[in-house]
Scaffold this active site. Sequence first.
Site, PDB file in Angstrom:
ATOM      1  N   SER A 181       0.744  -1.244   0.114  1.00 25.94           N
ATOM      2  CA  SER A 181      -0.091   0.014   0.042  1.00 25.94           C
ATOM      3  C   SER A 181       0.766   1.202   0.088  1.00 25.94           C
ATOM      4  O   SER A 181       0.434   2.377  -0.264  1.00 25.94           O
ATOM      5  CB  SER A 181      -0.965   0.053   1.290  1.00 25.94           C
ATOM      6  OG  SER A 181      -0.272  -0.018   2.290  1.00 25.94           O
ATOM      7  N   HIS A 209      -5.899  -4.670  -1.782  1.00 27.97           N
ATOM      8  CA  HIS A 209      -5.637  -3.411  -2.560  1.00 27.97           C
ATOM      9  C   HIS A 209      -5.799  -3.852  -4.194  1.00 27.97           C
ATOM     10  O   HIS A 209      -5.472  -3.428  -4.801  1.00 27.97           O
ATOM     11  CB  HIS A 209      -4.234  -2.757  -2.425  1.00 27.97           C
ATOM     12  CG  HIS A 209      -4.416  -1.994  -1.241  1.00 27.97           C
ATOM     13  ND1 HIS A 209      -4.938  -0.801  -1.081  1.00 27.97           N
ATOM     14  CD2 HIS A 209      -3.831  -2.090   0.044  1.00 27.97           C
ATOM     15  CE1 HIS A 209      -4.915  -0.015   0.166  1.00 27.97           C
ATOM     16  NE2 HIS A 209      -4.309  -0.876   0.935  1.00 27.97           N
ATOM     17  N   LYS A 240     -12.546  -1.937   1.027  1.00 27.64           N
ATOM     18  CA  LYS A 240     -11.849  -1.045   0.186  1.00 27.64           C
ATOM     19  C   LYS A 240     -12.591  -0.845  -1.061  1.00 27.64           C
ATOM     20  O   LYS A 240     -13.856  -0.162  -1.221  1.00 27.64           O
ATOM     21  CB  LYS A 240     -10.494  -1.586  -0.181  1.00 27.64           C
ATOM     22  CG  LYS A 240     -10.105  -1.397   1.276  1.00 27.64           C
ATOM     23  CD  LYS A 240      -8.263  -1.761   0.994  1.00 27.64           C
ATOM     24  CE  LYS A 240      -7.529  -1.308   2.444  1.00 27.64           C
ATOM     25  NZ  LYS A 240      -6.824  -2.375   3.038  1.00 27.64           N
TER      26      LYS A 240
END
Length: 394
Positions: A181, A209, A240
């Site tokens: 990240s 992610h 997310k």
Amino acid sequence: MFLDRERFVEQLQEIEDSGLWKQERLITGPQGAKISTSEGEALNFCANNYLGLSSHPAILETAHSALDSHGFGLSSVRFICGTQDIHKQLEQRISTFLSTEDSILYTSCFDANGGLFETLLGPEDAVISDELNHASIIDGVRLCKAKRFRYSHADMSDLQRCLTESGDARTRMVVTDGVFSMHGDLTPLDEIAALCDEHHALLVVDDSHSTGFIGKTGRGTAEHFGVQDRVDLITSTLGKALGGASGGFTTGRKELIELLRQRSRPYLFSNTLAPAITAAGIRVLDLIDDEPERVQRSQSNTLRFRQGMTAAGFDITPGIHPIVPIMLGDERKTMEMAEAMNQRGIFVVGFSYPVVPRGQARIRVQISAGHEIDQIDHAITVFTEVGKDLGLLN
Ligand SMILES: *Cc1c(COP(=O)(O)O)cnc(C)c1O
């Protein structure tokens, strides 16, 4: 009164003195490309809202109707009386989406990672971890009794060393973030999969992610590298790209998932995922498949921003991920720049030591499919103006 207040006050002062104090900004409405804050409206460039699905009308509608049909909460863990039809449906939908055998829900990916290693590995086993893996992997690994090996970030010869040194273990498990990240770099999953094959090691990827937007159809890093059948377990988050509320899951080989269902402590001893989030999760995965332009837009917006910023003269770590680190180096300049951007209505965050190494301070921008093209262009313009003002650009 046994509380030694002074000790805690001192510790808080130390945090503040070393510039590590984390201030929380107040948002007064829903998450989105445009947000309302206590200081006015801003364009948001620091959310993990990669697909623009946080508070998307279709997701809200599904969540509302799930409140009516399935209630607010179950007041139970899954195995007592906390499993509804929609929990099974979401697990099935995740398995179909990622072409895996079975899936298990958690209330967060932090819990998915927390409950994975201890359940599947014992003292006869070995776990091999990238040094930059997410905190939840580090904590999960700490809880298990397997022998621990750590390789330098994305360094394949160092991974090979760990695999060789762990040769006498019963089961070896390699675990890595799919995307890291702070850098937005994808781990070389094809090379890792080949090494795991060669050394008969299990491969676990945390794709928090990536799930939903990396790879041609958003299946994540495994799709990007063409190794979907070679990953044994994927952990990921619903918090997310996939709606952004909360929730996580582990998906992959069915025997491993079944063992997690029987033994994984955050699954057994923590409450079931709320019905509104569960039903919305199914809708999110349907939307990604029914409207593939959303994934494409995440990718084209990312490309536009990366190219624009590079052309403006910024040092952008090359890559394809919507996490775009703007490398500024100097800690103080970075904080000044972030502050100036925020004052001009572009919501970004600066990262400096110890979150990233000294001298590698950066502003991390996150691009979303929910951004309009003119919002992307506006951000580039403001970055350029502020960069010139601060003497960071010629
Ligand atoms: C965000 C993140 C998590 C935590 O996910 P939650 O569902 O918010 O607990 C775990 N692993 C990685 C790699 C992440 O980026």
